[in-house]
Write an enzyme that holds these catalytic residues in place. Structure first.
Site, PDB file in Angstrom:
ATOM      1  N   GLU A 159      43.703  45.117  42.503  1.00 20.76           N
ATOM      2  CA  GLU A 159      43.327  45.105  41.091  1.00 20.76           C
ATOM      3  C   GLU A 159      43.866  46.338  40.394  1.00 20.76           C
ATOM      4  O   GLU A 159      43.726  47.462  40.892  1.00 20.76           O
ATOM      5  CB  GLU A 159      41.804  45.041  40.949  1.00 20.76           C
ATOM      6  CG  GLU A 159      41.333  44.879  39.510  1.00 20.76           C
ATOM      7  CD  GLU A 159      39.821  44.739  39.431  1.00 20.76           C
ATOM      8  OE1 GLU A 159      39.336  43.601  39.296  1.00 20.76           O
ATOM      9  OE2 GLU A 159      39.135  45.781  39.519  1.00 20.76           O
ATOM     10  N   TYR A 189      44.878  43.915  32.095  1.00 18.13           N
ATOM     11  CA  TYR A 189      44.226  43.656  33.380  1.00 18.13           C
ATOM     12  C   TYR A 189      45.179  42.849  34.251  1.00 18.13           C
ATOM     13  O   TYR A 189      45.775  41.862  33.800  1.00 18.13           O
ATOM     14  CB  TYR A 189      42.921  42.873  33.200  1.00 18.13           C
ATOM     15  CG  TYR A 189      42.286  42.491  34.519  1.00 18.13           C
ATOM     16  CD1 TYR A 189      41.442  43.369  35.177  1.00 18.13           C
ATOM     17  CD2 TYR A 189      42.568  41.265  35.119  1.00 18.13           C
ATOM     18  CE1 TYR A 189      40.863  43.036  36.403  1.00 18.13           C
ATOM     19  CE2 TYR A 189      42.005  40.919  36.344  1.00 18.13           C
ATOM     20  CZ  TYR A 189      41.159  41.811  36.981  1.00 18.13           C
ATOM     21  OH  TYR A 189      40.617  41.479  38.196  1.00 18.13           O
TER      22      TYR A 189
END
Length: 386
Positions: A197, A109
């Protein structure tokens, strides 16, 4: 303003951030054509909606032949995809993104966002990326690393290395990660982003790093200088009342309550909603008609808030500093007559020509409830909504 994944990946690619080859499709036939053009034997079909959690909601499908691509596209297109982020009503799926399959070794992530507490852009990463990142953040926050970036210095190589080590990268992957992180930071600045993101940033079987997903949110206050990105806006993915409000330069946010609010000034609007909650009510919206409120804008605002079937009462709270209260009163009277308001309307007006405004409302013959102050207004509108 949010971008779709396929749009975000086009931007990523322009900044040299590696992404899988993919094509967007609006029909099942276009999806099959995309798969044939991409080549290979494995494809991923992804519903294009402005929400995370697509995988768990059935919005990401693996296909091992072109008929599988067709079937996945047919199952998604024309439907509404509901995820944890959309609520039960979901969002419409008008396009799918067909992408070459990737051989995944592990999932990372990575994001860039604004740390308001520190006044810094923050790079956030976790070696436990993928579909369960929300659970990781909630139950294992120690697995998340945050690097705050000084605005004068910018993202530094040592910060990239620190994050790379925390994410478990080794050897050539560290330099590869640094290039991706630096590119993301420059993109964040150039495009006035509020969030970038990548979940997941994958490590492939041969050790390469690829952005398997891409999310870009643009600061709405800066969109006027991002004309190329503004042209990519998909209003079908937004609250339609908020879209309509933006066309009239009204600041509107839908909420879950039944008391509509019309206020001039964001701070006063927040205080108004707080008082409604304090006295046992629930706001249906945030609506700031602005310091230059006019009779015309008030009429538009009434039309907007009454398009919400949940509204059981309306509170108009205007402080006349720049704007004259009598003009607002005229707007309220016109709107109540022309729009056909059938729910109670409580009005609190203070400031320039407030007395004249109250006289206009009293003489209008309309069932408008006058309030002497904000507390009185909140109590009266909560009672009227019951």
């Amino acid at each position: 303003m949010n971008l779709h994944e396929y749009q975000a990946k086009q931007v990523f690619s322009a900044y040299g951030i590696p992404v899988p080859a993919g094509r967007v499709a609006a029909t099942a036939e276009e999806a099959v054509s995309a798969a044939n053009a991409l080549g290979g034997s494995v494809w991923v079909v992804k519903a294009q909606v402005h929400a995370g959690g697509r995988g768990k909601a059935g919005g990401v499908k693996l296909a091992r032949d072109v008929e599988g691509v067709r079937a996945a596209a047919q199952a998604m297109l024309g439907t509404r995809l509901a995820t944890k982020q959309t609520g039960p009503e979901g969002l419409p799926v008008d396009k799918v993104y067909v992408e070459q399959g990737s051989q995944i070794e592990r999932e990372i992530y990575l994001s860039l966002t604004l740390n308001r507490e520190k006044g810094r852009i923050a790079m956030v990463g976790s070696a436990a990326g993928g579909m369960d990142i929300e659970e990781v953040a909630e139950h294992s926050p120690e697995k998340i690393t945050t690097v705050n970036i000084h605005p004068a210095a910018g993202l530094q190589p040592n910060q990239c290395r620190r994050m790379a080590f925390a994410l478990g990268f080794k050897g050539a992957q560290i330099a590869e990660f640094q290039q991706i992180a630096m590119a993301l930071y420059q993109l964040y600045l150039d495009k006035d982003a509020s969030l970038l993101e990548v979940n997941p940033l994958i490590v492939t079987k041969d050790g390469k790093l690829i952005a398997l997903d891409a999310k870009i949110n643009i600061d709405a206050n800066a969109i006027y200088r991002q004309k190329a990105l503004a042209a990519l806006r998909d209003t079908s993915q937004e609250d339609q009342m908020e879209v309509e409000a933006s066309r009239h330069d009204l600041n509107y946010v839908s909420l879950d309550g039944d008391i509509a609010c019309m206020v001039n000034g964001a701070g006063l609007a927040m205080a108004t909603m707080d008082l409604i909650k304090l006295h046992g009510g629930s706001p249906a919206n945030f609506l700031d008609v602005g310091g230059g409120a006019t009779a015309e804008r008030v009429t538009v605002a009434f039309n907007l808030i009454l398009s919400n079937p949940k509204v059981r009462a309306i509170l108009v709270n205007i402080f006349g500093g720049i704007v004259r209260c009598d003009l607002i009163a005229e707007g309220v009277i016109t709107a109540v007559k022309n729009v056909g308001v059938k729910v109670p309307v409580v009005v609190r007006l203070e400031g320039t020509n407030a007395e004249k405004a109250r006289d206009l409302l009293a003489q209008s013959g309309l069932k408008v409830i006058a309030a002497s102050d904000l507390t009185d207004a909140a109590q009266k509108v909560v009672a009227a909504a019951k």
